[in-house]
Motif scaffolding. Structure first.
Motif, mmCIF file in Angstrom:
data_model
loop_
_atom_site.group_PDB
_atom_site.id
_atom_site.type_symbol
_atom_site.label_atom_id
_atom_site.label_comp_id
_atom_site.label_asym_id
_atom_site.label_seq_id
_atom_site.Cartn_x
_atom_site.Cartn_y
_atom_site.Cartn_z
ATOM 1 N N THR A 198 9.124 -5.970 -7.427
ATOM 2 C CA THR A 198 8.741 -5.014 -6.379
ATOM 3 C C THR A 198 7.514 -4.224 -6.841
ATOM 4 O OG1 THR A 198 11.036 -4.779 -5.699
ATOM 5 C CG2 THR A 198 9.548 -3.017 -5.035
ATOM 6 N N PHE A 199 6.592 -3.969 -5.910
ATOM 7 C CA PHE A 199 5.369 -3.238 -6.270
ATOM 8 C C PHE A 199 5.055 -2.127 -5.275
ATOM 9 C CE2 PHE A 199 5.075 -7.422 -8.064
ATOM 10 C CZ PHE A 199 4.634 -7.178 -9.356
ATOM 11 N N THR A 200 4.541 -1.014 -5.817
ATOM 12 C CA THR A 200 4.036 0.056 -4.949
ATOM 13 C C THR A 200 2.538 0.244 -5.187
ATOM 14 O OG1 THR A 200 4.731 1.623 -6.641
ATOM 15 C CG2 THR A 200 6.208 1.339 -4.769
ATOM 16 N N ASP A 201 1.987 -0.601 -6.068
ATOM 17 C CA ASP A 201 0.554 -0.504 -6.399
ATOM 18 C C ASP A 201 -0.070 -1.887 -6.209
ATOM 19 O OD1 ASP A 201 -1.775 0.838 -7.847
ATOM 20 O OD2 ASP A 201 -1.412 -0.931 -9.084
ATOM 21 N N SER A 202 -1.100 -1.965 -5.363
ATOM 22 C CA SER A 202 -1.627 -3.283 -4.998
ATOM 23 C C SER A 202 -2.303 -4.001 -6.171
ATOM 24 C CB SER A 202 -2.577 -3.176 -3.805
ATOM 25 O OG SER A 202 -3.721 -2.446 -4.159
ATOM 26 N N ALA A 203 -2.960 -3.243 -7.038
ATOM 27 C CA ALA A 203 -3.624 -3.887 -8.187
ATOM 28 C C ALA A 203 -2.580 -4.546 -9.085
ATOM 29 C CB ALA A 203 -4.439 -2.854 -8.962
ATOM 30 N N ALA A 204 -1.465 -3.860 -9.297
ATOM 31 C CA ALA A 204 -0.394 -4.420 -10.131
ATOM 32 C C ALA A 204 0.195 -5.667 -9.470
ATOM 33 C CB ALA A 204 0.688 -3.371 -10.359
ATOM 34 N N ALA A 205 0.316 -5.631 -8.146
ATOM 35 C CA ALA A 205 0.856 -6.780 -7.414
ATOM 36 C C ALA A 205 -0.060 -7.995 -7.569
ATOM 37 C CB ALA A 205 1.035 -6.423 -5.935
ATOM 38 N N ALA A 217 -2.802 -11.070 1.542
ATOM 39 C CA ALA A 217 -1.576 -10.527 2.159
ATOM 40 C C ALA A 217 -1.214 -9.190 1.519
ATOM 41 C CB ALA A 217 -0.433 -11.522 2.008
ATOM 42 N N VAL A 218 -1.300 -9.137 0.214
ATOM 43 C CA VAL A 218 -0.981 -7.890 -0.511
ATOM 44 C C VAL A 218 -1.917 -6.769 -0.069
ATOM 45 C CG1 VAL A 218 -1.156 -6.779 -2.782
ATOM 46 C CG2 VAL A 218 0.069 -8.945 -2.543
ATOM 47 N N LYS A 219 -3.205 -7.089 0.007
ATOM 48 C CA LYS A 219 -4.168 -6.045 0.355
ATOM 49 C C LYS A 219 -3.980 -5.562 1.788
ATOM 50 C CE LYS A 219 -7.485 -7.075 -3.184
ATOM 51 N NZ LYS A 219 -8.260 -8.218 -3.627
ATOM 52 N N GLU A 220 -3.725 -6.511 2.707
ATOM 53 C CA GLU A 220 -3.518 -6.112 4.107
ATOM 54 C C GLU A 220 -2.317 -5.187 4.242
ATOM 55 O OE1 GLU A 220 -5.369 -10.010 6.388
ATOM 56 O OE2 GLU A 220 -3.213 -9.621 6.519
ATOM 57 N N MET A 221 -1.244 -5.535 3.546
ATOM 58 C CA MET A 221 -0.027 -4.731 3.674
ATOM 59 C C MET A 221 -0.156 -3.402 2.944
ATOM 60 S SD MET A 221 3.118 -7.399 3.196
ATOM 61 C CE MET A 221 3.094 -9.025 3.953
ATOM 62 N N MET A 222 -0.621 -3.454 1.681
ATOM 63 C CA MET A 222 -0.536 -2.252 0.836
ATOM 64 C C MET A 222 -1.730 -1.308 1.010
ATOM 65 S SD MET A 222 1.141 -3.867 -2.591
ATOM 66 C CE MET A 222 1.913 -2.364 -3.141
ATOM 67 N N ASP A 223 -2.910 -1.885 1.206
ATOM 68 C CA ASP A 223 -4.105 -1.031 1.348
ATOM 69 C C ASP A 223 -4.556 -0.921 2.803
ATOM 70 O OD1 ASP A 223 -4.010 -0.988 -1.407
ATOM 71 O OD2 ASP A 223 -5.468 -2.621 -1.633
ATOM 72 N N GLY A 224 -4.352 -2.003 3.574
ATOM 73 C CA GLY A 224 -4.879 -2.046 4.942
ATOM 74 C C GLY A 224 -3.974 -1.416 5.982
ATOM 75 N N GLY A 225 -2.760 -1.044 5.571
ATOM 76 C CA GLY A 225 -1.869 -0.372 6.512
ATOM 77 C C GLY A 225 -1.211 -1.280 7.543
ATOM 78 N N LYS A 226 -1.329 -2.611 7.350
ATOM 79 C CA LYS A 226 -0.615 -3.517 8.263
ATOM 80 C C LYS A 226 0.876 -3.227 8.088
ATOM 81 C CE LYS A 226 -0.776 -8.375 9.566
ATOM 82 N NZ LYS A 226 -1.222 -9.714 9.186
ATOM 83 N N PHE A 227 1.601 -3.042 9.128
ATOM 84 C CA PHE A 227 3.023 -2.668 9.127
ATOM 85 C C PHE A 227 3.254 -1.214 8.705
ATOM 86 C CE2 PHE A 227 3.010 -7.221 7.551
ATOM 87 C CZ PHE A 227 3.136 -7.771 8.814
ATOM 88 N N GLY A 228 2.213 -0.410 8.635
ATOM 89 C CA GLY A 228 2.374 1.027 8.338
ATOM 90 C C GLY A 228 3.103 1.257 7.026
ATOM 91 N N ASP A 229 4.013 2.220 7.028
ATOM 92 C CA ASP A 229 4.746 2.543 5.802
ATOM 93 C C ASP A 229 5.587 1.372 5.310
ATOM 94 O OD1 ASP A 229 3.671 5.009 5.622
ATOM 95 O OD2 ASP A 229 5.426 6.090 6.406
ATOM 96 N N SER A 230 6.005 0.507 6.255
ATOM 97 C CA SER A 230 6.857 -0.633 5.879
ATOM 98 C C SER A 230 6.186 -1.545 4.865
ATOM 99 C CB SER A 230 7.217 -1.456 7.122
ATOM 100 O OG SER A 230 8.113 -0.745 7.929
#
Ligand code: AMP
Ligand code: GLY
Length: 420
Positions: free
Chosen positions: A120-127, A164-177
């Motif tokens: 599980t990741f909360t940081d996109s660079a680590a992901a 995919a990681v960047k869109e979700m974690m940095d780009g806000g796709k799916f918001g907080d989810s």
């Protein structure tokens, strides 16, 4: 007795139909044009917790059934109970099993429930660093929170995974989810949906089923909410069932209880039958849609009896019995679904009650009615259900007459249950 079902799709149409009976007055919020033939539809949004609680209180509802993920995850059942209304569905603490994949993966790890390996990741660079170090494709990127069934990307190479990681974690796709992601090992094998009633102490599954998630024939096209379902699932043998029961179903409800999150309601096990046995792909905290349309059609036991047994923690005392034989549902959808599509197309082939007597039953997912005519009002529009002695008979029945129902731009998959 007054019963309120919260939701307005095919699953809720099936739920309302199964709950109908003498002495029962049914309400559905917001419902749809098909449901309106069985229940009084009230125009309240499914995530409007205050609105639902106010209505249920004013109307003196005896039982409220919350059947969609969002209101469950937001705590609608807790709010109803706090207002003194009997409610079916998991509370907020338990609904997290669907609301957070980070939670459910951790639960499975802690209690040794078979599932795909993950981080599980909360940081996109680590992901991205992790994906690079794994260097194994396909790899699976999942938004941790609710994402309307669209939060899973199967990446075929590094670029797709990183995007995919960047869109979700940095780009806000799916918001907080999408702020937290789970990166998972890619598993292979047939998938099985098992929708199980549980009162926190025992598990009583409905018949097994098989969803078809891709939009087009031969599993081509984008992932959808589900284009059709067959039941029973031919891959779910008695041996697999036993293994799933012992290694997944019972351990899961015990784990939730041990965590102080006793789950009462319908727990949906999305399983993959791998060469190492069944593994959990996902948990949902509610009936699946369109799975519910076939599974409830084959349920012999009165649904209200089962729901009451769940609420009263007496599920062990009753039998949950299914009819023999099989069932199918083929979803008729609006052209363009699951991306953009038009609504408001007149539907041909339905009678005044939104049915067609040639079919076993037609569940409405997204329909509206005006001046006695039915119109499309969503991406998935109708669920055409047939029953038979086996899947082949169900397929023959539904596909031989499906073209008698249509609307401008409508489409459906021709291979639900496999090529005929
Ligand atoms: P979900 O929304 O979690 O059910 O995922 C949507 C679909 O993605 C599933 O029905 C599977 O077909 C696929 N999927 C999810 N996780 C995996 C995995 N770990 N390995 C292979 N396919 C997966
Ligand atoms: N048909 C899949 C789901 O309800 O999540």
């Amino acid at each position: 007795m007054k019963i309120l079902v919260v939701g307005g799709g095919g699953r809720e149409h099936a739920t309302v139909k199964s709950l109908a009976g003498e002495g029962r007055e049914l309400f559905c919020a917001p419902g749809n044009a098909g449901i309106a033939n069985l229940a009084k539809c009230v125009d309240i949004k499914t995530n409007d917790i205050d609105g639902i609680v106010k209505f249920a209180t004013a109307e003196k509802i005896d039982l409220a059934v919350v059947s969609q993920d969002e209101p469950l995850v937001l705590g609608m059942v807790d709010a109803l109970k706090a207002a003194g209304i009997r409610a079916f569905g998991p509370d907020k603490k338990a609904a997290i099993i669907e609301g957070s994949k980070a939670f459910s993966k951790e639960l499975m790890k802690k209690y040794s429930i078979p599932t795909a390996a993950y981080e599980t990741f909360t940081d996109s660079a680590a992901a991205v660093e992790y994906i690079k170090s794994q260097n194994k494709y396909p790899t699976v990127i999942k938004a941790s929170g609710l994402a309307l069934g669209k939060g899973v990307v199967i990446a075929q190479n590094f670029d797709e995974a990183a995007q995919a990681v960047k869109e979700m974690m940095d780009g806000g796709k799916f918001g907080d989810s999408g702020k937290t992601v789970v990166i998972e090992e890619f598993l292979t094998g047939p998938e099985v949906s098992v929708l199980a009633f549980t009162d926190g102490n025992c598990v009583k599954p409905l018949i097994s089923s098989k969803d078809h998630k891709r939009a087009h024939d031969n599993d081509e096209g984008l992932n959808t909410g589900g284009m059709g379902v067959i039941a029973p699932n031919p891959y779910y043998t008695p041996e697999i069932e036993k293994e799933a029961y012992e290694k997944i179903f019972i351990p899961t409800i015990n784990a939730m209880k041990a965590e102080g999150r006793t789950f009462k309601g319908v727990l949906y096990f999305g399983l993959m039958i791998t060469k190492d046995g069944p593994k959990v792909i996902e948990y949902n905290c509610r009936l699946g849609d369109p799975e519910a349309q076939v599974c409830l059609s084959l349920l012999k036991t009165d649904l209200l009896t089962v729901m009451n047994a769940v609420i009263d923690e007496k599920l062990a005392d009753i039998e949950v019995e299914n009819e023999d034989g099989a069932a199918i549902v083929v979803m008729m959808c609006s052209g363009g679904y699951p991306e953009s599509y038009e609504k408001g197309k007149e539907i041909y082939g339905l009678d005044e009650s939104g049915q067609n007597p040639d079919f076993e039953y037609i569940f409405h997912s997204g329909t509206a009615k005006k001046d006695g005519k039915y119109y499309s009002n969503g991406g998935r529009v109708l669920g055409l259900v047939e029953k038979g002695k086996d899947i082949k008979e169900c397929q023959d029945k539904v596909y031989s007459k499906i073209d008698s129902i249509s609307f401008d731009g409508s489409f459906y998959r021709h291979d639900i249950g496999g090529m005929r």
